[in-house]
Motif scaffolding. Structure first.
Motif, PDB file in Angstrom:
ATOM      1  N   LEU A  50      -1.474  -2.954  -6.865  1.00  0.00           N
ATOM      2  CA  LEU A  50      -0.649  -2.354  -5.936  1.00  0.00           C
ATOM      3  C   LEU A  50      -0.024  -1.156  -6.395  1.00  0.00           C
ATOM      4  CD1 LEU A  50       1.288  -5.868  -5.844  1.00  0.00           C
ATOM      5  CD2 LEU A  50      -0.534  -4.917  -4.230  1.00  0.00           C
TER       6      LEU A  50
ATOM      7  N   ASN B   7      -0.123   1.868  -8.409  1.00  0.00           N
ATOM      8  CA  ASN B   7      -1.517   2.570  -9.037  1.00  0.00           C
ATOM      9  C   ASN B   7      -1.013   4.059  -9.170  1.00  0.00           C
ATOM     10  OD1 ASN B   7      -2.578  -0.023  -8.241  1.00  0.00           O
ATOM     11  ND2 ASN B   7      -2.323   0.612  -6.176  1.00  0.00           N
TER      12      ASN B   7
ATOM     13  N   LEU C 264      -3.734   4.920  -4.394  1.00  0.00           N
ATOM     14  CA  LEU C 264      -2.824   4.036  -4.089  1.00  0.00           C
ATOM     15  C   LEU C 264      -1.683   4.239  -4.946  1.00  0.00           C
ATOM     16  CD1 LEU C 264      -5.228   0.843  -4.006  1.00  0.00           C
ATOM     17  CD2 LEU C 264      -3.847   1.702  -2.399  1.00  0.00           C
TER      18      LEU C 264
ATOM     19  N   ALA D  23       0.722   6.288  -3.288  1.00  0.00           N
ATOM     20  CA  ALA D  23       1.940   5.669  -2.162  1.00  0.00           C
ATOM     21  C   ALA D  23       2.911   5.218  -2.855  1.00  0.00           C
ATOM     22  CB  ALA D  23       0.998   4.474  -1.606  1.00  0.00           C
ATOM     23  N   THR D  24       2.676   4.624  -4.008  1.00  0.00           N
ATOM     24  CA  THR D  24       3.849   3.773  -4.696  1.00  0.00           C
ATOM     25  C   THR D  24       4.771   4.946  -5.330  1.00  0.00           C
ATOM     26  OG1 THR D  24       2.167   2.722  -5.947  1.00  0.00           O
ATOM     27  CG2 THR D  24       4.315   1.522  -5.806  1.00  0.00           C
TER      28      THR D  24
ATOM     29  N   VAL E 212       3.309   6.796   3.157  1.00  0.00           N
ATOM     30  CA  VAL E 212       2.992   5.765   2.328  1.00  0.00           C
ATOM     31  C   VAL E 212       1.589   4.935   2.955  1.00  0.00           C
ATOM     32  CG1 VAL E 212       3.573   3.476   1.162  1.00  0.00           C
ATOM     33  CG2 VAL E 212       4.978   5.535   1.166  1.00  0.00           C
TER      34      VAL E 212
ATOM     35  N   ASN F 205      -2.025   4.326   1.540  1.00  0.00           N
ATOM     36  CA  ASN F 205      -2.433   2.913   1.169  1.00  0.00           C
ATOM     37  C   ASN F 205      -3.679   2.539   1.846  1.00  0.00           C
ATOM     38  OD1 ASN F 205      -0.777   1.554  -0.602  1.00  0.00           O
ATOM     39  ND2 ASN F 205       0.617   1.203   1.041  1.00  0.00           N
TER      40      ASN F 205
ATOM     41  N   ASP G 287      -7.323   1.796   0.081  1.00  0.00           N
ATOM     42  CA  ASP G 287      -8.056   0.317   0.509  1.00  0.00           C
ATOM     43  C   ASP G 287      -9.370   0.998   0.870  1.00  0.00           C
ATOM     44  OD1 ASP G 287      -6.010  -1.006  -0.092  1.00  0.00           O
ATOM     45  OD2 ASP G 287      -5.437  -1.635   1.886  1.00  0.00           O
TER      46      ASP G 287
ATOM     47  N   VAL H 128       3.497  -3.460   3.542  1.00  0.00           N
ATOM     48  CA  VAL H 128       3.066  -3.208   2.565  1.00  0.00           C
ATOM     49  C   VAL H 128       3.606  -1.815   2.059  1.00  0.00           C
ATOM     50  CG1 VAL H 128       1.293  -2.565   0.788  1.00  0.00           C
ATOM     51  CG2 VAL H 128       1.077  -4.715   2.206  1.00  0.00           C
ATOM     52  N   SER H 129       3.613  -0.910   2.996  1.00  0.00           N
ATOM     53  CA  SER H 129       4.126   0.536   2.762  1.00  0.00           C
ATOM     54  C   SER H 129       5.544   0.617   3.013  1.00  0.00           C
ATOM     55  CB  SER H 129       3.175   1.263   3.657  1.00  0.00           C
ATOM     56  OG  SER H 129       1.898   1.058   3.832  1.00  0.00           O
TER      57      SER H 129
END
Lengths: 526, 303, 334
Positions: free
Chosen positions: B5, B7, B228, B231-232, B283, B287, B291, C140-141
């Motif tokens: 998650l 990343n 990913l 995104a974080t 985000v 993501n 994926d 999740v986002s």
């Protein structure tokens, strides 16, 4: 199955309603209701002599009293634990006649000896880290060169005599300050415990303290003023977030709160279950220049910027109108205020001229330090900073907003690292000296003179004023000083704010005091 | 910790990565084919491309200046002149969101690029040289991973002082172990393979082996985790901005915009709505793309 | 298994030591003198210098580190500079608040996540499946601080359904015993406050639970889909809805492993997310505690607070690893 569950639930509900009923009845029966006061932070300690923060004084004001006290909504001096006093003609001897039959909460007597012991405790401590206010108000500790109080002596059981080394004009105002409240000698001789279990003569007694949550005081049944206090007790509840606190008072969970976001004012005024209290202003919020750093070492540049800031616009937008524009470094409520000073009007052309004269026709780049925290005089430093930033852009001055955590901010500004910065000051004792000398005298560079402003003439005036006891003569000197300071423009004084408090409409008799803390002795709840 | 998650770095849309990899054409082509068939991945790619375009052409697209204040127009509701309304300074929110894309993408990709470079270097060194070097570096990774990431970021920013650049550095630091561990395990597994042993046997230099064999072989997982991680990183940057520890005024950073508008949520909810939506969409885009890339490039990582 | 546990435990030692050292050094590097903050703006220079000395902040760093480090072994977490209270005495209420919130969040996440996942898989490609999976993708986002604000705006302000901040009704609050308010209110027999506490938990719990919820839903769905490919489930499915419950029970068991993993992985995010959630919902938890300590340079609180959170995090990860090893026989303890 489902039915029985429902039944159990209904029983529980009934039970809870019953229990809730019982408990609230039990709590309020004896005497007056308990008021819940919501605030943004916890007290540091409850020994008034060792703290410097408003959140501590707001509680100690309930538990302790001073020899003399301020008026309900001003800083005029009234009788407190001393019912009257004499001052000798040379201003060096103060004789206080104390109230009789006053007892501390621990049952010991309040008398002249107790007063002497309190002053001895502070003056002989020589511990500046602990007793911060004493040396700054009275020129140091016992034995220091500048120490003002030569002797405190019990003449008889109810008479105390103070002898000063030199006249100190604001002496009475000083001893009325929260830190110089009289505590029980028996209790503070016990040492450490005093700061957590304070003992005074006030209308409320300390009951309990859950750190960062609640401090509770209860009515002092044996209070020397008959029929007071009206409340059964006060709970000081910490609710950090301003909006959350407002929410709690709106929902009726608390009775009174401080620190209203100005942007919520309109909403509160619409709500007839709430009332707004306005604290009279005893502060100044300002935009300061480091007068040692180019280009702000040039008077013209400072004056030019003074012409660029639209104070009324800032007040309308970030104080919701709850402030008045400032033109002097001290608020108009303080005697000695010079109302004849003409403020720099908002005028971009004039600013451009001045900049041209200083050789900065095309503007320049600068750092603008914005306050990271909300203070009564500056509820949103970041946004006011942005507004100033936008104003400066009109003449080509590119300001970059810089900020640090509050502690680092103060320290760095104090060290002169900030070319321009936002700050403010709330008066301690309602005296002009506490603004002009503290904030702008050359002696205080490195402490509170953040602008590092140095003007010999101002210095002479301020020092002379400190020695005078004649009010009118003093005021003349302060007025003169304000004129010079205005011309030199080490700051742009922005506002004198009037912090807003919100209470349930059932709260009666509450008058917010300009110093920021007040006794709830005659507050009641319908 | 949450490798999957949590990343890493740079947005390398596969079509851009491809030409550089002509030598290994077929696996990348293959991957692109499978990526293209993945509807969600394409949605992600479109969202990300959209925000990249916004960021690049912000000066042309934005209807106003992002710092043009006009207090008379404050907190205006969305209208024909101001599609997303205005904020408490009367600034156009749409404009600020467009410029904000620049900041978020910049912080997201740059911080992740930083963690890839530092993390990969450390990971490769640890994996390749083994022994005490490995032990020391791996322990450092363990320690860094032992902190909840946002807490570590807050602590780092407290040390460096709040600013956008320092937030970027903090986010880069917290992501270093993710890539470090990734590369280390790749190196460990590749090291055993025959052609590396062979390369060593014919006296190839360590650096050549690393550059020509191990790195290219690790590219796929780096791209996946990197996407990913962007995104974080974007969320973390916004969180720091929200806490007042990131970008400073008048920078139109999305998290900071949220924090500034919080007090006006009742009177002007649009000031809070749009910046948050922008964060969420960006985000989401990364993501989805990540994926999709994972499914296409590295079916083993699929769960 | 025993050897594995021991090995995992010993490998923690250098990590913990490293953590203590890193946190200590980092905290010292934060600019600003705590003495200045304690005394405030009105303080004189001399007062600041005197307090600095009193707090031992003028000592060399290794002296300070040693006294901190040796104190830790005696269970001494230091004394808060701001409140002058030992941290070990004042930290529990905050920790309890965060634990209560995190458990609520996890409960919401697990209950909704698993059920959504199972139903989605059972009705694969139905509208429910699509909606749930799109929501999960969005979840999740989600920047949870924004979600929290929007929740407050819609549920609390517009609809006025739930409280926006705090943990209970302040007027007439119960005296805390364990500081887990759900338990405290019951111990006092105060059902009214118990209900209040639940109400106060819903919005922040939901905000904090969103990301784990989405991940759990996705993992449950995919593991469920695998299970459903097996023949006996196909048969069961053919028999209709009654079998749904059989499969439901069966899949719950199957979903356990991924869920345990996710819970482990998410604890870190949860503890981190708690800081943001607590900021928005005025929740007096450990995140608030640490964040405020950072603003006031309360070194001992920052370092012990961060250490405790990191320690809990490491411990939970260890437990999850062990649990995982225990329930999944495929893992070798080598």
């Amino acid at each position: 199955m489902k039915k029985s569950l429902l039944l159990i639930f209904a029983c529980l509900l009934a039970l809870s309603v019953g229990l809730a009923g019982c408990s609230s009845e039990g709590g309020d029966s004896k005497k007056g209701k308990t008021m819940i006061y919501g605030r943004g932070g916890d007290s540091v300690a409850l020994d008034p002599a060792v703290v410097t923060d408003g959140e501590s004084f707001i509680v100690t004001e309930q538990i302790f009293e001073n020899l003399v006290q301020y008026g309900k909504d001003n800083t005029e001096i009234e009788a407190g634990l001393a019912k009257k006093w004499d001052i000798s003609d040379d201003g060096l001897k103060y004789t206080f006649y104390l109230e009789e039959d006053v007892k501390f909460h621990d049952g010991t007597d309040f008398n002249a000896d107790a007063v002497v012991e309190n002053f001895k405790r502070w003056s002989s401590s020589k511990d500046e880290a602990k007793y911060a206010y004493y040396p700054s108000m009275f020129g140091g500790f016992e034995g220091d060169e500048g120490h003002v109080i030569k002797e405190v002596k019990a003449v008889d059981k109810n008479t105390v005599e103070f002898t000063l080394t030199r006249p100190q004009a604001p002496f009475l105002k000083n001893i009325a300050m929260s830190p110089f409240a009289i505590g029980s000698p028996k209790a503070f001789k016990d040492g450490e415990k005093f700061a957590k279990q304070p003992v005074g003569t006030g209308p409320f007694k300390f009951k309990s303290w859950k750190p960062n949550d609640t401090i509770e005081v209860v009515a002092n049944e044996d209070y020397w003023k008959k029929g007071l206090p009206k409340l059964g007790g006060v709970k000081f509840k910490v609710i950090k977030d301003n909006a959350a606190r407002l929410n709690a008072v709106t929902k009726g969970e608390i009775d009174l709160m401080d620190g209203l976001n100005p942007s919520d004012l309109a909403k509160v005024k619409e709500n007839n279950k709430l009332q707004v209290f306005e604290r009279p202003s005893m502060n100044v919020g300002y935009f300061g220049f480091n007068t040692e750093k180019a280009p702000f070492d040039k008077k013209e540049v400072r004056q030019a910027i003074s012409h660029l800031i639209n104070k009324q616009e800032i007040i309308d937008n970030f104080y919701a109108g709850t402030a008045e524009p400032a033109k002097n470094p001290m608020p108009p409520s303080i005697s000695g205020y010079n109302d004849s000073v003409q403020d720099y009007e908002y005028n971009v052309d004039k600013a451009k001229e001045l900049l041209k004269a200083a050789g900065y026709e095309k503007g320049f780049k600068m750092d603008l330090w914005a306050m990271p925290v909300a203070r009564p005089y500056m509820p949103d430093g970041q946004k006011v900073g942005e507004a100033i930033q936008a104003s400066l852009k009109q003449v080509g001055i590119e300001a970059k907003i810089v900020t640090f955590e509050w502690g680092a901010y103060l320290e760095k500004v104090q060290a002169g690292e900030a070319p321009t910065f936002m700050l403010g000051w709330t008066g301690d004792n309602g005296d002009a000296d506490n603004f002009l000398y503290t904030l702008l005298d050359k002696d205080t560079i490195g402490s509170n003179n953040y602008s590092r402003y140095k003007n010999e003439e101002v210095h002479k005036l301020l020092i002379e004023a400190q020695q005078l006891s004649n009010e009118d003569e003093r005021n003349e000197l302060y007025k003169k000083a304000q004129e010079i300071i205005h011309e030199d423009a080490p700051w742009v004084p922005l506002v004198h704010s009037k912090p807003q408090l919100v209470g349930a409409s059932s709260v009666k008799g509450f008058v917010p005091h300009p110093t920021g803390s007040q006794s709830f002795v005659d507050v009641s709840i319908d | 910790m949450a490798e999957a998650l949590h990343n890493t770095p740079p947005v390398l849309p596969p079509e851009m990565a491809r030409p550089a990899e002509e030598k290994a054409v077929s696996p990348w082509k293959e991957a692109w084919r499978s990526f293209r068939k993945n509807k969600l991945a394409i949605v992600g790619l479109s969202i990300v491309s959209f925000f990249i375009l916004l960021a690049i052409f912000a000066d042309l697209i934005a209807p106003y200046e992002y710092d043009a204040t006009n207090l008379r127009n404050k907190n205006l509701a969305p209208s024909a002149e101001h599609w997303f309304g205005t904020d408490e300074f009367g600034r156009d929110i749409l404009t600020r969101i467009i410029y904000g894309a620049r900041i978020s993408l910049w912080v997201g990709t740059l911080s992740v690029a930083g963690s890839i470079i530092v993390g990969s270097a450390l990971g490769i060194i640890a994996g390749y040289y083994g022994r005490w070097v490995d032990a020391v570096i791996s322990r450092i990774f363990d320690i860094l991973l032992a902190f909840p990431s946002i807490l570590l970021a807050i602590a780092v920013v407290s040390v460096l002082g709040p600013s956008l650049r320092n937030a970027l550095i903090a986010i880069a630091i917290i992501n270093v172990p993710t890539f470090g561990r990734l590369l280390r395990s790749r190196v460990l597994s590749v090291k055993e393979e025959e052609y590396i042993t062979a390369a060593k046997a014919i006296g190839m230099k360590d650096s050549r082996i690393l550059l020509h064999h191990i790195l290219p072989n690790s590219l796929a997982p780096i791209i996946v985790s990197g996407t990913l991680a962007v995104a974080t990183a974007i969320i973390e940057a916004a969180a720091l901005g929200f806490l007042g520890l990131g970008a400073q005024a008048p920078t139109p950073e999305w998290g900071k915009m949220l924090a500034d508008s919080r007090n006006y949520i009742i009177d002007a909810p649009w000031t809070v709505l749009f910046p948050g939506l922008a964060i969420m969409l960006t985000v989401l885009g990364f993501n989805l793309m990540g994926d999709g890339l994972r499914d296409a490039l590295d079916p083993r990582m699929k769960n | 298994m025993f050897a594995y546990t021991i090995r995992r435990l010993t490998s923690l030692v250098p990590v913990l030591l490293g953590m203590i050292f890193i946190v200590f050094m980092m905290i010292r590097a934060i600019p600003g003198n705590p003495a200045q903050l304690i005394l405030g703006q009105q303080a004189t220079e001399r007062a600041v210098a005197a307090l600095t000395k009193e707090l031992g902040l003028d000592q060399p760093w290794y002296t300070q580190f040693w006294s901190y480090f040796s104190g830790l072994f005696k269970g001494d977490l230091g004394v808060s500079l701001k409140t002058n209270t030992p941290i070990s005495e004042e930290i529990w209420p905050y920790l309890a608040a965060t634990i209560e919130l995190s458990l609520a969040a996890m409960l919401i996440a697990v209950v909704i996540g698993i059920n959504a996942g199972i139903i989605s898989a059972w009705f694969q490609n139905s509208w429910f499946d699509y909606c749930a999976m799109v929501l999960a993708l969005i979840g999740v986002s989600m920047p949870i601080f924004w979600l929290g604000l929007m929740e407050q705006y819609i549920v609390a302000i517009q609809w006025d359904l739930l409280p926006t901040t705090g943990r209970d009704n302040i007027r007439d609050a119960v005296d805390p015993i364990t500081h887990l308010y759900l338990i405290d209110t019951l111990m006092h027999g105060r059902i009214d406050q118990f209900i209040e506490v639940i109400k106060h938990l819903i919005l922040p719990g939901f905000a904090l639970g969103t990301i784990p919820m989405a991940i759990i839903a996705r993992m449950t769905r995919s593991s469920m889909l695998e299970v459903m490919r097996s023949d006996y489930i196909r048969t069961a499915r053919a028999k209709g809805m009654k079998m749904f419950w059989v499969v439901y029970k069966h899949s719950l068991k199957n979903a356990l492993i991924p869920v345990v993993t996710v819970i482990g992985l998410q604890i870190g995010l949860l503890l981190g997310g708690a800081i943001l959630t607590e900021t928005i919902f005025g929740w007096p938890g450990i995140g608030t505690y640490i964040y405020e300590a950072i603003s006031s340079r309360d070194y001992p609180v920052i370092q012990s607070g961060i250490l405790i959170v990191a320690f809990i995090f490491v411990l939970i990860n260890l437990l999850v690893d062990l649990l995982y090893a225990a329930i999944d026989p495929r893992i070798k303890y080598k």
